[in-house]
Write a protein that holds these residues in place. Structure first.
Motif, PDB file in Angstrom:
ATOM      1  N   PRO A   8       3.897   0.600  -0.875  1.00  0.00           N
ATOM      2  CA  PRO A   8       5.068   0.624   0.022  1.00  0.00           C
ATOM      3  C   PRO A   8       5.214   1.918   0.798  1.00  0.00           C
ATOM      4  O   PRO A   8       5.868   1.937   1.828  1.00  0.00           O
ATOM      5  CB  PRO A   8       6.243   0.427  -0.937  1.00  0.00           C
ATOM      6  CG  PRO A   8       5.748   0.911  -2.268  1.00  0.00           C
ATOM      7  CD  PRO A   8       4.279   0.611  -2.294  1.00  0.00           C
ATOM      8  N   VAL A   9       4.607   2.997   0.295  1.00  0.00           N
ATOM      9  CA  VAL A   9       4.644   4.276   1.004  1.00  0.00           C
ATOM     10  C   VAL A   9       3.295   4.971   0.857  1.00  0.00           C
ATOM     11  O   VAL A   9       2.536   4.692  -0.080  1.00  0.00           O
ATOM     12  CB  VAL A   9       5.755   5.224   0.465  1.00  0.00           C
ATOM     13  CG1 VAL A   9       7.128   4.629   0.657  1.00  0.00           C
ATOM     14  CG2 VAL A   9       5.526   5.563  -0.996  1.00  0.00           C
ATOM     15  N   VAL A  10       3.011   5.871   1.790  1.00  0.00           N
ATOM     16  CA  VAL A  10       1.891   6.808   1.648  1.00  0.00           C
ATOM     17  C   VAL A  10       2.463   8.209   1.865  1.00  0.00           C
ATOM     18  O   VAL A  10       3.417   8.373   2.628  1.00  0.00           O
ATOM     19  CB  VAL A  10       0.748   6.534   2.646  1.00  0.00           C
ATOM     20  CG1 VAL A  10       0.058   5.235   2.330  1.00  0.00           C
ATOM     21  CG2 VAL A  10       1.270   6.531   4.087  1.00  0.00           C
ATOM     22  N   ALA A  11       1.911   9.190   1.201  1.00  0.00           N
ATOM     23  CA  ALA A  11       2.472  10.545   1.306  1.00  0.00           C
ATOM     24  C   ALA A  11       1.350  11.572   1.403  1.00  0.00           C
ATOM     25  O   ALA A  11       0.353  11.481   0.677  1.00  0.00           O
ATOM     26  CB  ALA A  11       3.366  10.846   0.107  1.00  0.00           C
ATOM     27  N   ARG A  12       1.529  12.526   2.289  1.00  0.00           N
ATOM     28  CA  ARG A  12       0.550  13.594   2.502  1.00  0.00           C
ATOM     29  C   ARG A  12       1.267  14.937   2.624  1.00  0.00           C
ATOM     30  O   ARG A  12       2.474  14.989   2.872  1.00  0.00           O
ATOM     31  CB  ARG A  12      -0.252  13.345   3.791  1.00  0.00           C
ATOM     32  CG  ARG A  12      -0.871  11.961   3.898  1.00  0.00           C
ATOM     33  CD  ARG A  12      -2.158  11.841   3.117  1.00  0.00           C
ATOM     34  NE  ARG A  12      -2.619  10.469   3.036  1.00  0.00           N
ATOM     35  CZ  ARG A  12      -3.256   9.810   3.996  1.00  0.00           C
ATOM     36  NH1 ARG A  12      -3.504  10.420   5.143  1.00  0.00           N
ATOM     37  NH2 ARG A  12      -3.655   8.581   3.827  1.00  0.00           N
TER      38      ARG A  12
ATOM     39  N   GLY B 141       5.054   8.208   4.729  1.00  0.00           N
ATOM     40  CA  GLY B 141       5.024   7.061   5.629  1.00  0.00           C
ATOM     41  C   GLY B 141       5.617   5.865   4.927  1.00  0.00           C
ATOM     42  O   GLY B 141       5.061   5.374   3.945  1.00  0.00           O
ATOM     43  N   ALA B 142       6.772   5.377   5.413  1.00  0.00           N
ATOM     44  CA  ALA B 142       7.492   4.269   4.759  1.00  0.00           C
ATOM     45  C   ALA B 142       7.008   2.950   5.337  1.00  0.00           C
ATOM     46  O   ALA B 142       7.525   2.450   6.345  1.00  0.00           O
ATOM     47  CB  ALA B 142       8.995   4.437   4.943  1.00  0.00           C
TER      48      ALA B 142
ATOM     49  N   SER C  80      -2.922   1.287   4.504  1.00  0.00           N
ATOM     50  CA  SER C  80      -2.776   2.602   5.117  1.00  0.00           C
ATOM     51  C   SER C  80      -3.523   2.602   6.458  1.00  0.00           C
ATOM     52  O   SER C  80      -3.820   1.540   7.020  1.00  0.00           O
ATOM     53  CB  SER C  80      -3.262   3.706   4.177  1.00  0.00           C
ATOM     54  OG  SER C  80      -2.994   4.982   4.718  1.00  0.00           O
ATOM     55  N   GLY C  81      -3.817   3.772   6.987  1.00  0.00           N
ATOM     56  CA  GLY C  81      -4.495   3.852   8.267  1.00  0.00           C
ATOM     57  C   GLY C  81      -5.132   5.214   8.434  1.00  0.00           C
ATOM     58  O   GLY C  81      -4.967   6.104   7.602  1.00  0.00           O
ATOM     59  N   GLY C  82      -5.869   5.385   9.525  1.00  0.00           N
ATOM     60  CA  GLY C  82      -6.520   6.664   9.772  1.00  0.00           C
ATOM     61  C   GLY C  82      -7.755   6.849   8.916  1.00  0.00           C
ATOM     62  O   GLY C  82      -8.205   5.934   8.221  1.00  0.00           O
ATOM     63  N   PRO C  83      -8.324   8.050   8.929  1.00  0.00           N
ATOM     64  CA  PRO C  83      -9.579   8.288   8.201  1.00  0.00           C
ATOM     65  C   PRO C  83      -9.452   8.156   6.690  1.00  0.00           C
ATOM     66  O   PRO C  83     -10.433   7.842   6.019  1.00  0.00           O
ATOM     67  CB  PRO C  83      -9.956   9.721   8.607  1.00  0.00           C
ATOM     68  CG  PRO C  83      -8.675  10.349   9.063  1.00  0.00           C
ATOM     69  CD  PRO C  83      -7.884   9.237   9.680  1.00  0.00           C
TER      70      PRO C  83
ATOM     71  N   GLY D  25     -11.840   0.260   0.340  1.00  0.00           N
ATOM     72  CA  GLY D  25     -12.289  -1.081  -0.044  1.00  0.00           C
ATOM     73  C   GLY D  25     -11.641  -2.215   0.713  1.00  0.00           C
ATOM     74  O   GLY D  25     -11.476  -3.317   0.173  1.00  0.00           O
ATOM     75  N   VAL D  26     -11.280  -1.986   1.996  1.00  0.00           N
ATOM     76  CA  VAL D  26     -10.595  -3.023   2.778  1.00  0.00           C
ATOM     77  C   VAL D  26     -11.456  -4.279   2.885  1.00  0.00           C
ATOM     78  O   VAL D  26     -10.981  -5.395   2.656  1.00  0.00           O
ATOM     79  CB  VAL D  26     -10.237  -2.499   4.184  1.00  0.00           C
ATOM     80  CG1 VAL D  26      -9.665  -3.622   5.037  1.00  0.00           C
ATOM     81  CG2 VAL D  26      -9.250  -1.365   4.089  1.00  0.00           C
ATOM     82  N   ARG D  27     -12.719  -4.126   3.246  1.00  0.00           N
ATOM     83  CA  ARG D  27     -13.601  -5.295   3.383  1.00  0.00           C
ATOM     84  C   ARG D  27     -13.710  -6.048   2.061  1.00  0.00           C
ATOM     85  O   ARG D  27     -13.653  -7.281   2.020  1.00  0.00           O
ATOM     86  CB  ARG D  27     -15.008  -4.857   3.832  1.00  0.00           C
ATOM     87  CG  ARG D  27     -15.105  -4.374   5.266  1.00  0.00           C
ATOM     88  CD  ARG D  27     -16.573  -4.316   5.668  1.00  0.00           C
ATOM     89  NE  ARG D  27     -16.775  -3.615   6.924  1.00  0.00           N
ATOM     90  CZ  ARG D  27     -17.109  -2.341   7.034  1.00  0.00           C
ATOM     91  NH1 ARG D  27     -17.283  -1.617   5.934  1.00  0.00           N
ATOM     92  NH2 ARG D  27     -17.269  -1.789   8.211  1.00  0.00           N
ATOM     93  N   TYR D  28     -13.873  -5.303   1.008  1.00  0.00           N
ATOM     94  CA  TYR D  28     -14.003  -5.920  -0.316  1.00  0.00           C
ATOM     95  C   TYR D  28     -12.727  -6.695  -0.666  1.00  0.00           C
ATOM     96  O   TYR D  28     -12.787  -7.808  -1.199  1.00  0.00           O
ATOM     97  CB  TYR D  28     -14.260  -4.838  -1.357  1.00  0.00           C
ATOM     98  CG  TYR D  28     -14.401  -5.347  -2.771  1.00  0.00           C
ATOM     99  CD1 TYR D  28     -15.646  -5.717  -3.273  1.00  0.00           C
ATOM    100  CD2 TYR D  28     -13.300  -5.471  -3.605  1.00  0.00           C
ATOM    101  CE1 TYR D  28     -15.787  -6.194  -4.570  1.00  0.00           C
ATOM    102  CE2 TYR D  28     -13.421  -5.946  -4.897  1.00  0.00           C
ATOM    103  CZ  TYR D  28     -14.661  -6.298  -5.373  1.00  0.00           C
ATOM    104  OH  TYR D  28     -14.791  -6.777  -6.654  1.00  0.00           O
TER     105      TYR D  28
END
Length: 897
Positions: free
Chosen positions: A764-768, A790-791, A831-834, A839-842
């Motif tokens: 639900p979130v990503v944090a950096r 990122g919410a 998520s997104g970016g580099p 494992g998105v394809r998987y």
């Protein structure tokens, strides 16, 4: 002579018991004692032979002790008291302080949510959470309107200028509301319901007096009193009513099902009230008869008594402060300008901001639960002391709400401005607890609070976890800048709580870059193609193992799906086939993983445990290490099966051109070993962290998504049929493997998966953490060393990006023409970016193959509707109750052409 001896023996035993109780408090020898305290009787003398008002005042005086923690003695029985918001937060958010102490047993509701032991409560709470979904509560608004109008009509019949006991009217109204919404009973038509409410209120009053009477605490002495005989009579009448309600509900349910069978319909789409939910859980053997009865009694009594009394207080305070009453009236008149009947909606009620402030200030001064108590079920660390198991904490909400160091010098004055946004932000988050808080609070969702914030404030938004500021983003443009910035590659502090700092999941950017570049090859097209056979084999096994549940009642299939994803990960990523779907070792791993995630989640949401030197003193840290030790056995098995030590000790050989052309594609572990042999980016000691990461990321996230997709298909039968027809058109044979080419053709299936991930993103979130200043837009620069969140969850439900029906499940949201109109970062389930998911394809391949095998074999059904689905907002966002569906065997006809 014998009598004297028996008396002496009895007194000796009592003395020994008292000494033993005193010795249990030796850990608190330096802790101050509440005053006045007298020898032998302690603080008890202040409570004996007092009327209700004197007793309440004396209790509050005892609880005003100016210390973070203090001792209370009621004869030989000891308690730890507090009104300090830091201490209260530490207690009620501690998983070892969920148990309610013995005095709650006096209510005789020990099988319901109110008084159940911690282990029972956890199961019930999780199962009943969906009933308190915001959408369901909104559907009750017409009922609330109707009974509120009746309340006004009753009040209008009282003589003008004559003071009335308003609580009598408000309680009568809330009893009617609660009965209508929870058990479908109109008390205007059923006088037994009103009698039940009267009896239960009488029982509550008697029990409240018993709690503060040390002589009545013993069952043997209490049974000799007149209060016991009166309580017994009232309770007996109340339970007769509960039994009648339970039996009537069962009969009505049976009748509805027969009617639906005759009409060839089902009742899956109908909104359910509380008793329907209880009976569903009763059918599934989650709740017993007595647990259903106790929960009916709990919801009616707690829901009516507390709301009725609180509303009475609010009405009285409006009368005491005419100028504030006028402000409330003016706001209501602006939102509801018509003098005709009100038609309340969630949106209109949300506009009554000052009214809400007035209500909160009323609860600030007159909290319904003036004291709450919890008992430790394990030793806990608190304020530098080790508190032993079985210690009872008493927390005074009444005094907490009046602390001048928390609420300011005018804490005793009635002022709704105490709840202005500015004042709320200045105050301790646990300074206001009208409905308790922590793990055992009134049912609510973190996700809803997050969405309320993002609807109220524009991105970026600054929130604080304790003293730590976090910048929250939820605009696609901001997310794109944030996730693609080379200065936002380091994960935030919270990721370190997983204790896998050397794996891809949480490694520092400097280490992650080199590893990710090489490990990307493990998820390339050639590798994915080589995994298709294994994915089909394991998915077919799952479908076969599910067959024993055909025709049975609903159950949660998440565990079965997670075993399949775990089994698949072992085979595809590590080259180890341990048959985990059919071996008990798989169950053990999933149990450990669930416990581990729970521990980390609790730490993430408790800023007090962020410093390592504090967290390492807790039982949670010890438990986390124990789980890590057990988890190492699984990692050792993998490394042993693949002869990792032998491979790493051997010199790396370059394959010849012929060998290179024909060699088997390298899986994830192969690439790790190659990297370790080169000894440039990876040490042998780092390999376990990578394996932990792959197992966690490949098991729980994929299993959660597949579970959610299956539940959505069960809820939306017409969508399920369309997906089934697509699968049958692409790969119709019963045992046909789903190829990579087949997966690419399952376009509508992919749209359904995407829509599920939109509404229920597993992350639900990503944090950096920024490593340099970031220019977010023309107006905003985020400074170096800032935690940015990122919410994803609220962004995926934002009507600005998804239209007015953003809350509705609609796979057509992913039609190509609609996708083209939308910002590419409005949907980022991986998520997104580099530093997105490697494992998105998987994930897409494994999900589609699994869903195809299950739908080819079974038709899915559920009693859930979208209104009854709740979510658990943690490290991984999950649907409450998991994938609760039932199965029907398909005859496997060919697809409709």
């Amino acid at each position: 002579m014998i009598v004297e001896v028996l008396v002496l023996v009895f007194l000796a035993l009592c003395l020994r018991y008292c000494i033993k109780l005193r010795q249990r408090m030796s850990f608190a020898k330096d802790m101050p004692t509440a005053q006045p305290c007298y020898p032998l009787v302690g603080n008890l003398l202040s409570l004996l032979w007092k009327n209700d008002e004197e007793m309440f005042d004396n209790v509050q005086h005892i609880m005003k002790t100016p210390a973070r923690l203090f001792k209370i003695w009621l004869g030989p029985v000891s308690y730890i008291g507090t009104t300090d918001p830091d201490m209260i937060r530490s207690i009620i958010t501690n998983p070892d302080c969920v148990q309610k102490p013995y005095v709650y047993n006096f209510f005789k509701l020990e099988f319901g949510l109110f008084g159940a032991p911690a282990n029972t409560w956890k199961v019930q709470r999780k199962a009943l959470n969906p009933y308190f979904n915001h959408k369901i509560l909104c559907k009750f608004l017409p009922i609330f309107d109707r009974y509120a109008e009746k309340l006004v009509e009753c009040l209008s019949q009282t003589p003008e200028h004559l003071e009335v006991q308003i609580t009598k009217f408000t309680t009568r109204c809330t009893v009617a509301m609660v009965c209508a919404t929870t058990i479908g009973s109109d008390i205007d038509e059923d006088r037994d319901t009103e009698k039940f409410a009267y009896d239960m209120n009488g029982v509550l009053e008697l029990v409240s007096k018993r709690i503060l009477n040390i002589f009545a605490c013993l069952e043997s002495t209490y049974k000799l009193t007149e209060a016991f005989r009166l309580e017994k009579s009232m309770r007996q009448d109340a339970w007769e009513f509960i039994d009648k309600v339970f039996r009537n509900a069962l009969n009505q349910r049976t009748g509805r099902r027969r009617l639906n069978e005759d009409d060839n319909q089902d009742e899956y789409k109908k909104p359910k009230n509380f008793i329907d939910q209880l009976l569903d859980l009763h059918d599934l053997k989650v709740l017993s008869d007595i647990e259903v009865a106790h929960n009916i009694a709990t919801i009616i009594t707690a829901g009516s008594e507390t709301t009725g009394i609180a509303t009475g207080f609010i009405a009285q305070l409006l009368g005491m402060y005419p100028h504030l009453q006028e402000k409330v009236y003016q706001e209501i008149s602006e939102v509801f300008p018509s003098t005709d009947k009100l038609h309340c909606t969630s949106e209109k009620l949300g506009q009554l901001q000052y009214t809400k402030m007035f209500i909160k200030e009323s609860l600030h001064h007159f909290p319904i639960a003036s004291q709450i108590a919890r008992q430790t079920t394990s030793d806990i660390e608190l304020d530098g002391m080790l508190i032993p198991t079985g210690t009872t904490f008493v927390m005074s909400i009444h005094n907490l709400h009046r602390r001048k160091d928390v609420w300011g010098p005018n804490a005793e004055q009635f002022d709704p401005e105490n709840f202005s946004e500015e004042n709320i932000n200045k105050r301790h988050p646990f300074a206001f607890l009208p409905f308790s808080g922590g793990n055992r609070n009134c049912i609510e969702a973190i996700a809803r609070e997050m969405r309320n914030l993002v609807q109220k404030y524009p991105s970026p938004l600054c929130i604080h976890l304790g003293p730590l500021p976090h910048i929250v983003l939820y605009e696609p443009e901001h997310m794109q800048v944030f996730l693609n910035s080379p200065h936002c590659l380091n994960k935030s502090l919270q990721y370190k709580f997983f204790l896998v700092d050397r794996g891809l999941f949480s490694a520092p950017a400097s280490l992650w870059k080199g590893q990710r570049k090489i490990l990307n090859f493990s998820f390339g097209p050639a590798i994915m193609n080589s995994h298709v056979s294994t994915l089909n084999q394991k998915s077919a096994m799952l479908a076969e193992l599910m067959e024993k549940y055909v025709g049975q009642k609903e159950r949660d299939f998440f565990h079965s799906i997670a075993l399949c994803t775990l089994d698949t990960i072992y085979c595809t990523a590590f080259g180890c086939d341990f048959d985990l779907q059919r071996q008990p070792v798989g169950d053990l791993y999933l149990k450990l993983q669930a416990e581990y995630i729970d521990i980390v989640t609790r730490r993430v949401f408790n800023a007090l445990f962020y410093p390592d030197f504090i967290y390492r003193l807790t039982n949670a840290y010890k438990k986390q290490l124990e789980i890590m030790d057990e988890g190492r056995l699984f990692i050792s098995n993998i490394m042993s099966a693949r002869n990792v030590d032998k491979v790493l000790s051997s010199p790396k050989t370059q394959p010849s051109k012929t060998e290179n052309d024909d060699r088997k594609p390298q899986n994830f572990l192969d690439k790790l070993l190659e990297l370790a042999q080169e000894n440039t980016q990876l040490a042998k000691e780092d390999i376990p962290d990578h394996l932990y990461t792959m197992i966690f990321a490949g098991t729980d996230t994929t299993a959660t998504t597949v579970s959610n997709v299956l539940l959505m298909l069960a809820v939306h039968q017409e969508i399920q049929e369309r997906v089934y027809q697509e699968i049958m058109a692409v790969c119709p044979a019963k045992d046909q493997q789903v190829s990579v080419e087949d997966v690419a053709k399952l376009l509508y299936t992919e749209m359904v998966c995407k829509e599920t991930l939109r509404l229920f993103p597993v992350a639900p979130v990503v944090a950096r953490i920024t490593t340099s200043d970031i220019q977010l837009d023309a107006k905003t620069t985020i400074p170096n060393n800032t935690t940015v969140v990122g919410a994803i969850y609220p962004m995926h439900r934002d009507p600005r990006h998804w239209g007015p029906d953003a809350e509705i499940f609609n796979p057509d949201n992913f039609l190509p023409e609609l996708v083209a109109q939308r910002h590419p970062y409005a949907f980022i389930p991986f998520s997104g970016g580099p530093r997105n998911c490697i494992g998105v394809r998987y994930a897409w391949l494994s999900m589609k193959v699994m869903i195809a095998h299950i739908l080819r074999k079974y038709r899915l059904k559920t009693s859930h509707t979208m209104d009854t689905i709740g979510i658990e907002y943690s490290i991984i966002l999950k649907i409450t109750g998991g994938c609760r569906i039932s199965l029907e065997k398909r005859d496997h006809p060919t697809a409709t052409q």
